[in-house]
Design an enzyme around this catalytic site. Structure first.
Site, PDB file in Angstrom:
ATOM      1  N   LYS A   1       0.830  -1.207   0.000  1.00  0.00           N
ATOM      2  CA  LYS A   1       0.000   0.000   0.000  1.00  0.00           C
ATOM      3  C   LYS A   1       0.862   1.252   0.000  1.00  0.00           C
ATOM      4  CE  LYS A   1      -3.861  -2.264   2.310  1.00  0.00           C
ATOM      5  NZ  LYS A   1      -4.722  -2.316   3.505  1.00  0.00           N
TER       6      LYS A   1
ATOM      7  N   GLU B   1      -1.427   6.862   7.992  1.00  0.00           N
ATOM      8  CA  GLU B   1      -2.018   7.904   7.171  1.00  0.00           C
ATOM      9  C   GLU B   1      -3.043   8.710   7.962  1.00  0.00           C
ATOM     10  OE1 GLU B   1      -5.486   5.451   4.777  1.00  0.00           O
ATOM     11  OE2 GLU B   1      -3.498   5.536   3.895  1.00  0.00           O
TER      12      GLU B   1
ATOM     13  N   ARG C   1      -8.280  -8.157  -7.993  1.00  0.00           N
ATOM     14  CA  ARG C   1      -9.088  -9.384  -8.065  1.00  0.00           C
ATOM     15  C   ARG C   1     -10.538  -8.988  -8.259  1.00  0.00           C
ATOM     16  NH1 ARG C   1     -11.383  -8.739  -3.083  1.00  0.00           N
ATOM     17  NH2 ARG C   1     -10.076  -7.877  -1.432  1.00  0.00           N
TER      18      ARG C   1
END
Length: 664
Positions: free
Chosen positions: A118, A202, A294
């Site tokens: 990420k 974050e 996916r």
């Protein structure tokens, strides 16, 4: 280019069954893999061929890359569809598949690696002009450095497993003093779930919404989006309600996010199906969150509003064909909503259940109601895997109509033998914040008790219906009995006017009622009072009655001594006892033990024998379905013995500690 003749589905449950349905429609032979725990599972029954690949633990079966690949090679498959979860976002597995000469039905390993971290994905997206949340995702991961970075970002902030997904390995930290403990817990959960404990930090967006775009790309240079899904109704970062279109976006906001989603896909040279997820502030500002490489759990929502089969698209793109449609040809119609039916107990902190599905009721399906299920009645839900049983998806011309259709469909759902979240979903679908489309990702965690709470006092017509259904069931049983029905003194009388005696229980103690049905007049008398209702029509499964000047239609589900009554918007649970018959009203655990509240793995012991504890102290940590649960002291006292070892897999109610409560 022709499609594949045979593919292996490297998954289980509803997604494996979902992929197989499209394979059957296209004439493609499907091969299932299964663990020893899934030998009799629905996806094994549905497949054309099946191969056992290992022990029940996912690490020894569904996550065993070589075993899955060998199964595909030995059965002559040309491609592998990974579904979602397990190996679906594992770049190493994708490379192994390609190296073996097979096709991985998903993106290339390079794209997956670019998105698998990420932190790296955020840096890449920022370089391509996609908005990202301020934060830290660097290589330095020692606790002191992370604490300093967190302090610089400011609070509240979120700690996220850099290689995670599905809401696992995530913690919200409100103040600096709480950071270290949250980091330790997040890293431990990430190691257990993903094998890596790297995290990113974050800025935490207050009251955010979660909106994602379905993207598709082929090997001919075409990248498009198929519209958005809003997934803001979440609990502990797990999606509960997914819908399309988003009730929050206007046309301008939708267009900006769609453009960013396509740009994100192109930034990593994406192929096949994927989802670009955004976190959206209340003012409409949006930030890139991640790309899921996916097919998503909630993909049927997009299928319902577009009329497209996304699995078929996956197969065609993987076979080298161009996208079936370009952007200008994509059409959206109406509104679709999906909810997930789980074997879990909302009243016990959503504790997962395991065991046999004794009875399963699902609504009728058609153009506007869809069920994607991985289980059927009589199947066993294993402790080793996620307890999702099925997905319920509805479609209508408007959001209001879709919500009504969802409530009607949920009214047709019932599971006996295991706990379920069906009642919780009904409460949530009817909640004003959901009805108005105002819910944010943290709403349920802030207001869960209010959503779980039953709305007001149980209406009297529920008791009338419970009495009627009990009467009809007893009448049927007496008639079916080979013995003399006239000897049934609690019900039968020569003129049919005798009172039927039965004890009913609803969230309290049993109460004895005397019930008479003379013509269309139902009379019910108990210690709490008496009333009458007029029966218009009825049988063992449904009744139409008039009571207090109003008309009501109700239906029921029954299994052994359990009875569920539903009026279309609310259900009530009853236990039945015929006077003189023994009935199991539930088991009370013996005093002196602190037990496992669910099946799972004991990952941490925090106290020792002889230690004094206070009410609410954390004693141990268990893991079930890759989520951690804290075991806390039920009161003041002392630990007199430790009965389980760290790393052991425990059944529900297994003793972890013996303890002695403090004596005042």
């Amino acid at each position: 280019m022709s499609l594949f003749e045979k593919i292996l589905i490297a998954n289980r449950g509803e997604i494996a069954c979902r992929v197989m349905r499209t394979c059957k429609q296209l004439g493609i032979t499907s091969v299932a893999v299964y663990s020893e725990a899934d030998r009799h599972a629905e996806h094994v029954r549905m497949a054309d061929e099946s191969v056992c690949i290992g022990l029940p633990e996912a690490s020894a079966s569904y996550l065993n890359k070589q075993a899955v690949l060998d199964a595909a090679l030995n059965t002559g498959c040309q491609a592998i569809h990974p579904g979602y979860g397990f190996l679906s976002e594992n770049a190493e597995f994708a490379e192994m598949v390609e190296a073996a000469g097979l096709v991985f039905i998903g993106p290339k390993a390079g794209s997956m690696r670019a998105m698998g971290s990420k932190a790296g994905a955020k840096t890449l997206m920022a370089a391509h002009g996609v908005p990202v949340v301020p934060g830290y995702g660097g290589e330095l991961q020692d606790p002191e450095h992370l604490q300093a970075e967190a302090d610089a970002i400011g609070y509240p902030l979120m700690i996220k497993a850099a290689h995670g997904g599905g809401g696992k390995g995530m913690r919200i930290v409100q103040e600096a003093a709480a950071f270290a403990a949250a980091l330790e817990s997040c890293q431990r959960e990430a190691r257990n779930a993903f094998g890596k404990d790297r995290v990113l930090l974050e800025r935490y967006i207050e009251k955010p919404r979660h909106i994602e775009f379905q993207i598709f790309a082929d090997s001919h240079g075409n990248t498009i989006h198929l519209g958005e899904r809003e997934c803001s109704a979440q609990r502990r970062f797990q999606k509960i309600i997914e819908e399309s279109p988003s009730p929050f976006l206007d046309d301008a906001g939708r267009a900006r996010m769609a453009e960013a989603a396509v740009a994100a896909a192109r930034a990593v040279d994406y192929r096949n199906a994927g989802t670009v997820e955004f976190i959206v502030a209340q003012n409409g500002e949006f930030f890139f969150m991640e790309i899921n490489s996916r097919l998503q759990v909630e993909h049927p929502v997009t299928e319902m509003v577009t009329g497209l089969d996304l699995v078929q698209w996956q197969l065609e793109v993987a076979a080298g064909r161009p996208l079936p449609l370009m952007q200008d040809a994509i059409r959206h119609q109406g509104h679709a909503i999906e909810v997930r039916l789980y074997a879990e107990n909302p009243d016990m902190n959503f504790m997962p259940g395991s065991g046999c599905i004794r009875q399963l009721h699902l609504p009728e399906t058609g153009a506007s109601v869809r069920i994607d299920a991985g289980f059927r009645q009589g199947d066993h839900v294993s402790v080793f895997y996620d307890p999702m049983l099925a997905k319920l998806i509805v479609h209508a011309d408007s959001r209001e109509a879709a919500l009504h259709r969802l409530q009607d469909a949920l009214a047709g759902c019932q599971i006996f033998g295991l706990p379920s979240n069906i009642g919780f979903l009904e409460n949530l679908a009817a909640h004003p914040s959901v009805q108005r489309g105002e819910i944010d990702t943290g709403y349920l965690d802030r207001n869960l008790d209010a959503v779980l709470k039953q709305p007001g006092q149980l209406p009297a017509w529920h008791l009338a219906a419970a009495a009627y259904f009990s009467l009809k069931a007893a009448e049927h049983a007496a008639t079916a009995n080979a013995g003399d029905p006239w000897s049934q003194r609690d019900f039968w009388r020569p003129h049919g006017h005798g009172a039927f005696r039965i004890a009913l229980k609803h969230h309290a103690d049993f109460e004895l009622f005397r019930i008479r049905l003379v013509g269309d007049l139902l009379s019910v008398a108990g210690d709490s009072g008496s009333f009458e209702a007029r029966i218009r029509s009825g049988n063992m499964a449904s009744v139409s009655l008039d009571m207090d000047g109003k008309h009501h239609d109700l239906h029921c589900f029954r299994y052994e001594n359990a009875l569920v009554v539903h009026d279309g918007r609310r259900r009530s649970h009853w236990q039945i006892r015929i006077p003189g018959n023994d009935i199991n009203d539930g088991t009370t655990l013996s005093d002196g033990f602190i037990r496992a509240p669910m099946p799972g793995k004991l990952v941490l012991l925090k106290v020792q024998s002889g230690q004094t504890v206070q009410s609410g102290d954390e004693l141990a940590v268990m893991e079930a379905m890759k989520m951690e649960l804290s075991i806390k002291a039920p009161g003041n006292g002392s630990i007199t013995g430790v009965l389980a070892e760290t790393g052991s897999v425990l059944d529900a109610d297994a003793g972890i500690f013996s303890w002695e409560p403090a004596h005042d």
